[in-house]
Structure formats: C-alpha cells, structure tokens
Design a protein around this motif. Structure first.
Motif, PDB file in Angstrom:
ATOM      1  N   ALA A  67     -18.961  14.983 -13.013  1.00  0.00           N
ATOM      2  CA  ALA A  67     -18.826  14.325 -14.325  1.00  0.00           C
ATOM      3  C   ALA A  67     -17.415  14.489 -14.884  1.00  0.00           C
ATOM      4  O   ALA A  67     -17.216  14.608 -16.097  1.00  0.00           O
ATOM      5  N   SER A  68     -16.418  14.484 -13.993  1.00  0.00           N
ATOM      6  CA  SER A  68     -15.038  14.667 -14.435  1.00  0.00           C
ATOM      7  C   SER A  68     -14.146  13.555 -13.901  1.00  0.00           C
ATOM      8  O   SER A  68     -14.426  12.967 -12.849  1.00  0.00           O
ATOM      9  N   ARG A  69     -13.084  13.294 -14.627  1.00  0.00           N
ATOM     10  CA  ARG A  69     -12.113  12.285 -14.202  1.00  0.00           C
ATOM     11  C   ARG A  69     -11.493  12.683 -12.867  1.00  0.00           C
ATOM     12  O   ARG A  69     -11.302  11.834 -11.985  1.00  0.00           O
ATOM     13  N   GLU A  70     -11.184  13.971 -12.705  1.00  0.00           N
ATOM     14  CA  GLU A  70     -10.554  14.442 -11.471  1.00  0.00           C
ATOM     15  C   GLU A  70     -11.482  14.235 -10.272  1.00  0.00           C
ATOM     16  O   GLU A  70     -11.045  13.816  -9.201  1.00  0.00           O
ATOM     17  N   GLY A  71     -12.761  14.508 -10.458  1.00  0.00           N
ATOM     18  CA  GLY A  71     -13.719  14.315  -9.385  1.00  0.00           C
ATOM     19  C   GLY A  71     -13.863  12.859  -8.993  1.00  0.00           C
ATOM     20  O   GLY A  71     -14.008  12.526  -7.803  1.00  0.00           O
ATOM     21  N   GLU A  72     -13.826  11.980  -9.979  1.00  0.00           N
ATOM     22  CA  GLU A  72     -13.934  10.546  -9.694  1.00  0.00           C
ATOM     23  C   GLU A  72     -12.680  10.036  -8.998  1.00  0.00           C
ATOM     24  O   GLU A  72     -12.765   9.196  -8.092  1.00  0.00           O
ATOM     25  N   LEU A  73     -11.512  10.543  -9.389  1.00  0.00           N
ATOM     26  CA  LEU A  73     -10.278  10.161  -8.705  1.00  0.00           C
ATOM     27  C   LEU A  73     -10.277  10.660  -7.260  1.00  0.00           C
ATOM     28  O   LEU A  73      -9.806   9.968  -6.356  1.00  0.00           O
ATOM     29  N   ASP A  74     -10.822  11.859  -7.033  1.00  0.00           N
ATOM     30  CA  ASP A  74     -10.926  12.372  -5.658  1.00  0.00           C
ATOM     31  C   ASP A  74     -11.825  11.468  -4.814  1.00  0.00           C
ATOM     32  O   ASP A  74     -11.531  11.202  -3.641  1.00  0.00           O
ATOM     33  N   ALA A  75     -12.931  11.025  -5.406  1.00  0.00           N
ATOM     34  CA  ALA A  75     -13.841  10.141  -4.670  1.00  0.00           C
ATOM     35  C   ALA A  75     -13.132   8.854  -4.278  1.00  0.00           C
ATOM     36  O   ALA A  75     -13.301   8.356  -3.157  1.00  0.00           O
ATOM     37  N   LEU A  76     -12.327   8.317  -5.181  1.00  0.00           N
ATOM     38  CA  LEU A  76     -11.566   7.110  -4.883  1.00  0.00           C
ATOM     39  C   LEU A  76     -10.543   7.362  -3.778  1.00  0.00           C
ATOM     40  O   LEU A  76     -10.393   6.559  -2.853  1.00  0.00           O
TER      41      LEU A  76
ATOM     42  N   ILE B 183     -21.954   3.664   3.545  1.00  0.00           N
ATOM     43  CA  ILE B 183     -21.253   3.511   2.269  1.00  0.00           C
ATOM     44  C   ILE B 183     -21.354   4.818   1.495  1.00  0.00           C
ATOM     45  O   ILE B 183     -22.264   5.625   1.718  1.00  0.00           O
ATOM     46  N   GLY B 184     -20.412   5.032   0.608  1.00  0.00           N
ATOM     47  CA  GLY B 184     -20.433   6.228  -0.228  1.00  0.00           C
ATOM     48  C   GLY B 184     -21.049   5.930  -1.584  1.00  0.00           C
ATOM     49  O   GLY B 184     -20.908   4.827  -2.115  1.00  0.00           O
ATOM     50  N   LEU B 185     -21.739   6.909  -2.132  1.00  0.00           N
ATOM     51  CA  LEU B 185     -22.243   6.845  -3.509  1.00  0.00           C
ATOM     52  C   LEU B 185     -21.768   8.103  -4.210  1.00  0.00           C
ATOM     53  O   LEU B 185     -22.171   9.222  -3.851  1.00  0.00           O
ATOM     54  N   ALA B 186     -20.902   7.951  -5.188  1.00  0.00           N
ATOM     55  CA  ALA B 186     -20.372   9.088  -5.941  1.00  0.00           C
ATOM     56  C   ALA B 186     -20.994   9.089  -7.328  1.00  0.00           C
ATOM     57  O   ALA B 186     -20.839   8.128  -8.091  1.00  0.00           O
ATOM     58  N   VAL B 187     -21.722  10.159  -7.643  1.00  0.00           N
ATOM     59  CA  VAL B 187     -22.414  10.277  -8.931  1.00  0.00           C
ATOM     60  C   VAL B 187     -21.940  11.538  -9.637  1.00  0.00           C
ATOM     61  O   VAL B 187     -21.480  12.489  -8.997  1.00  0.00           O
TER      62      VAL B 187
ATOM     63  N   ILE C  38     -23.858  10.675  -0.088  1.00  0.00           N
ATOM     64  CA  ILE C  38     -23.790  10.957  -1.522  1.00  0.00           C
ATOM     65  C   ILE C  38     -22.852  12.124  -1.780  1.00  0.00           C
ATOM     66  O   ILE C  38     -22.895  13.144  -1.089  1.00  0.00           O
ATOM     67  N   GLU C  39     -22.014  11.977  -2.785  1.00  0.00           N
ATOM     68  CA  GLU C  39     -21.158  13.079  -3.198  1.00  0.00           C
ATOM     69  C   GLU C  39     -21.182  13.207  -4.716  1.00  0.00           C
ATOM     70  O   GLU C  39     -21.508  12.257  -5.437  1.00  0.00           O
ATOM     71  N   GLN C  40     -20.844  14.386  -5.199  1.00  0.00           N
ATOM     72  CA  GLN C  40     -20.881  14.688  -6.625  1.00  0.00           C
ATOM     73  C   GLN C  40     -19.472  14.786  -7.183  1.00  0.00           C
ATOM     74  O   GLN C  40     -18.614  15.446  -6.604  1.00  0.00           O
ATOM     75  N   THR C  41     -19.247  14.135  -8.331  1.00  0.00           N
ATOM     76  CA  THR C  41     -17.921  14.154  -8.949  1.00  0.00           C
ATOM     77  C   THR C  41     -17.802  15.187 -10.056  1.00  0.00           C
ATOM     78  O   THR C  41     -16.718  15.380 -10.614  1.00  0.00           O
TER      79      THR C  41
END
Length: 338
Positions: free
Chosen positions: A99-108, A62-66, A94-97
């Motif tokens: 702390a940005s909206r763009e990073g969280e959208l990439d994770a999705l 599973i992925g964990l994006a923080v 584990i991947e790092q976003t």
C-alpha cells in the motif's frame, strides 16, 4: 529427449494436434485429447518452456500487484482475476506493494524482469502526478481508483457514485446524523478516501443535511482495528450518531465491533453500511449492508484489456481505455428499518 513429434507418433496424431492439446485448445475432440495426454504421460514428455517463451515472446503469465494480500477485499479480487485470466489461458503471479508508492513503483519497474506478459496494478500510493511513470514499454492495466489521466488502460471503481448511494441509503432509512469512517485524506490529493468523502458530502447536501465535521472519524489504515477504534471515538464524542458510512467493508466490520463494545445496538440505535461487498459481510452479526462494485465484472474487464494489449504488442496500439464499473446497494440487517 522426448520431442513433440515422438508424442504425436505415439498418439497417432499430428504434431499440431499435440500442440493444441498442450495449449488447451477448445476444438480438440475429448477422445483425441485423452489419447495425447496418455502418450505424454507414457513418454514422460516435458514442455520446454524456455524455448517456447523465446519462440513466442510470451510466458503466459501476467502479474497482479495489490496493496495487501491479507485484506479480504484483495483476496476476493485476486480470485476473480485468476478466474478471468484462466479464460484467456493465462496464469497469474501475485505480489504485494505494501500500500505504498514505493512498492507500486517497484512493481512497475520489475515486472519486465520477472517475465510477465503484462501487469494489472491496483494502486493506492500512486497519484495523478505520477502519470508519466506509467509510460512503460509493456502492457499494463490500472485497477481501482479513478484518478489517472494517462497512457494506460484503467478499470475504475464507482467511488463517488457508490459513496453517495451508500449515504443516501442511510438517509432513506431515517438517519440524520451520519458519520463517515475513512482514511482521513480530504485535501488536494485524490484517492479512495477523498473520492468517497465527496460522495458522502454530496448525499448530505442533496438531502439538506448540514455537514458536521465532528462526525468524520479518520483511521490511519483500512483495518478492522481502525474501524473499531473509530466507532468507539464516535460514541464517546459529543455529536449524536444514528448512521455510519464506512469507506470499506473491512473498516465496517471493525465499526460493528466497536459499537458492540460500547453497548450500541445495530441497527436499532445506529445503522452501518460499508463498501466493497466482501463475502465476510454476509456473515457478520448483524449482516453488513454494502456497496457492491461488481468485482467479477471489474476483474473480467481488466484481464480482457490486458490480454488485448498483449496480443497487439509490437503492432498498432489502441488509445487508452477506461471502464468504470457499475454498482448496487446490497441492503442487509445492519441498515434494516425499524
């Protein structure tokens, strides 16, 4: 190429028993497990992961994006998630976003391409208006702030309640001029800063203490550097300060440094409390009082929700679930009476 049948023959067991050992099945006798593992080593048997994934439709990961992996809170959270996942025979990537909206959208967007069975996403940048973007075709659990009404499971922090309790703790210890060091977002956007600001204001109102906007010290990032700078500004300002509620423990550790830089004694002159109860807080001087949101329970619940979604994939889906963790006030030296 050595097969699972070859291992079974060498160990004197069935292929099913070998499979149970490979999948860490709990109901295999220790002596049988040892015999199978010895046969695997002797024959240099390697699991064909690609074939198994194609057969089962799962990778066991599973992925964990923080937001940031170098923050103590997220390191502690990741360790709890990894421990909880292991109880479900899952590995964690584990991947790092950032702390940005763009990073969280990439994770999705990229989670499926990275062959995760599901994703736990700790959100900072995404907000209530992004709910439709969470409608993905793979299992996902949102972890952190209670800001989404949507189609995914959510394990949330008790932000308002915990902030109110932290501020009330300072009031109970005699503070009447209580500052807030936060992210400076008290507008229409709902996020961790605005939620904890709400709890802070509620506690002041309930105690009949007049809110003083001069006692709100924003910091652009939740860092020790930002906390130290905010503390120095508060001391150098015109308003009296006898208590500080910090939006996170990382910020609070910086506040302790900033107060020390100005010769302010904690807790003698100013009392300080944080939020998150990171392990480092017990070792600061003075030790840091904090709100403990029960990281272990949050991690266990998030993984349990995700594991259930993974198992039901392709079948009838349950309605989205929400869990709000409980919390406790951890009183240490930084808010000691007297």
């Amino acid at each position: 190429m050595v097969t699972i049948q070859d291992v079974a023959k060498a160990a004197g067991v069935s292929a099913m028993t070998v499979s149970h050992v490979l999948n860490d099945h709990p109901h295999v006798r220790s002596e049988t497990r040892a015999r199978v593992l010895q046969a695997i080593a002797d024959l240099d048997y390697r699991v064909n992961v690609a074939a198994r994934n194609l057969r089962t439709g799962r990778t066991g990961t599973i992925g964990l994006a923080v937001p940031e992996v170098d923050r103590p809170y997220f390191g502690q959270l990741a360790a709890e998630i990894i421990a909880a996942a292991a109880r479900h025979n899952l590995k964690v990537a584990i991947e790092q976003t950032g702390a940005s909206r763009e990073g969280e959208l990439d994770a999705l967007a990229l989670s499926r391409n990275r062959l995760y069975d599901g994703l736990i996403l700790s959100t900072v940048g995404l907000g209530p208006t992004d709910t439709d973007l969470l409608k993905v075709d793979y299992p996902i659990v949102i972890l952190g702030e209670r800001i989404f009404d949507g189609p995914v499971d959510h394990v949330a922090m008790p932000n308002v309640e915990g902030a109110r309790a932290a501020t009330a703790h300072l009031i109970e210890r005699g503070c009447r001029h209580i500052a807030l060091v936060d992210g400076g977002a008290q507008g229409e956007e709902v996020n961790v800063s605005s939620l904890r600001y709400t709890g802070y204001r509620q506690a002041l109102d309930e105690a009949g203490i007049t809110f003083d906007p001069r006692l709100v010290a924003p910091t652009a990032r939740f860092t020790m550097e930002g906390g130290a700078a905010a503390a120095r500004r508060l001391v150098d300002g015109e308003a009296d300060v006898d208590g500080v509620f910090c939006v996170t423990d990382t910020v609070a550790i910086g506040v302790l440094r900033g107060l020390a830089d100005r010769g302010v004694r904690v807790p003698g002159e100013v009392k300080v409390i944080g939020f998150d109860n990171i392990a480092e807080g017990a070792y600061t001087v003075p030790s840091l009082s904090s709100i403990d949101p029960d990281h272990s329970l949050m991690a266990d619940t998030a993984v349990r929700f995700l594991a259930r979604r993974i198992k039901e994939k392709g079948g009838k889906r349950e309605v989205a679930r929400e869990f709000v963790s409980h919390f406790t006030v951890v009183a240490r030296e930084s808010t000691a009476a007297g």
